[in-house]
Motif scaffolding. Structure first.
Motif, PDB file in Angstrom:
ATOM      1  N   SER A 182       0.843  -1.182   0.000  1.00  0.00           N
ATOM      2  CA  SER A 182       0.000   0.000   0.000  1.00  0.00           C
ATOM      3  C   SER A 182       0.879   1.232   0.000  1.00  0.00           C
ATOM      4  CB  SER A 182      -0.916   0.011   1.231  1.00  0.00           C
ATOM      5  OG  SER A 182      -1.852  -1.058   1.169  1.00  0.00           O
ATOM      6  N   ALA A 183       0.539   2.196  -0.851  1.00  0.00           N
ATOM      7  CA  ALA A 183       1.342   3.408  -0.984  1.00  0.00           C
ATOM      8  C   ALA A 183       0.716   4.547  -0.184  1.00  0.00           C
ATOM      9  CB  ALA A 183       1.457   3.804  -2.448  1.00  0.00           C
ATOM     10  N   THR A 235       5.746   0.490  -7.824  1.00  0.00           N
ATOM     11  CA  THR A 235       6.583   1.262  -6.916  1.00  0.00           C
ATOM     12  C   THR A 235       8.037   1.175  -7.336  1.00  0.00           C
ATOM     13  OG1 THR A 235       5.055   0.824  -5.098  1.00  0.00           O
ATOM     14  CG2 THR A 235       7.265   1.531  -4.500  1.00  0.00           C
ATOM     15  N   ASP A 269       5.831   3.239   1.077  1.00  0.00           N
ATOM     16  CA  ASP A 269       4.881   2.143   0.947  1.00  0.00           C
ATOM     17  C   ASP A 269       5.112   1.140   2.063  1.00  0.00           C
ATOM     18  OD1 ASP A 269       7.016   0.494   0.158  1.00  0.00           O
ATOM     19  OD2 ASP A 269       6.600   0.754  -1.967  1.00  0.00           O
TER      20      ASP A 269
END
Length: 239
Positions: free
Chosen positions: A46-47, A214, A70
């Motif tokens: 999750s960022a 990412t 993240d």
């Protein structure tokens, strides 16, 4: 039968060329290749982004979007925070992360077994001076985990990353970040010609992001970081 004499034909084909920064292209393609290979088995991630602290100090407000982090699920009840300096503003090439702090609020059992994973060019150790400006936050701040640097060159410069490892449940950590009961604060220095500093605090983001994306973004930042460092080196030689 006699063969007919063949007439030589010379074709001059002009191919348009485009100028690229070769090192930047190599960095992006290399990371993109890694991302493509690892995409099938990417771990949940999750960022998150940062926000400014409302105060009289506004020196870093324009650069708040140059930083992100993240959270990755490493399995076996282990989570990893990757904190990035994604700055692409050449006029702010000296900006760097000097310290990071985590406030777990009332979640006393959320995280444990704090570990630091220094990326290339980064050297953080456990502990840091108190995080400035937190007295301006609506919810009081209390640091439970912190890491900082002793020398400027050890900070998270453009294109670099700092990792923080913990024992913890990934879903619980992401939920706590989203509802603000877990906060990550960051002290950024080297802002402007005077070398000012500012503080940013995490904001919730419920959007999950696959790790390869990412990595690709980080790869682009590494390319820009390489350019910035070369520019600094050339400027120092010219002085």
């Amino acid at each position: 039968m006699k063969e007919k004499n063949q007439l030589p034909v010379n074709l001059n084909i002009k191919v348009s060329t485009m100028k690229f920064n070769l090192n930047l292209v190599k960095s992006i393609l290399a990371v993109a290749g890694i991302a493509a290979v690892s995409g099938v088995s990417a771990a949940p991630a999750s960022a998150f982004s940062f926000s400014n602290i409302a105060s009289d100090n506004t020196s870093g407000d324009a650069y708040v979007n140059s930083f992100s982090f993240d959270v990755l699920d490493n399995g076996s009840n282990n989570v990893l925070f990757n904190i990035f300096n994604n700055n692409t503003d050449r006029s702010a090439a000296e900006i760097f992360i000097a310290a990071v702090h985590l406030d777990t609020g009332s979640n006393t059992n959320l995280l444990s077994n704090f570990g630091i994973i220094n990326g290339r060019g980064v050297n953080f150790t456990e502990g840091a001076t108190p995080l400035p400006q937190t007295n301006n936050l609506a919810t009081p701040w209390s640091t439970d985990f912190a890491a900082g640097i002793n020398r400027t060159r050890d900070g998270v410069q453009t294109g670099e990353v700092l990792g923080l490892s913990f024992t913890g449940n990934y879903n619980n950590v992401v939920d706590a970040l989203n509802n603000g009961t877990l906060r990550l604060g960051m002290h950024v220095r080297g802002i402007g010609q005077k070398g000012d500093s500012d503080v940013f605090v995490s904001t919730g983001n419920t959007e999950a992001t696959p790790e390869p994306l990412t990595m690709l973004a980080a790869g682009a930042a590494v390319g820009f970081g390489t350019m910035f460092k070369k520019q600094r080196a050339q400027a120092q030689k010219a002085e």
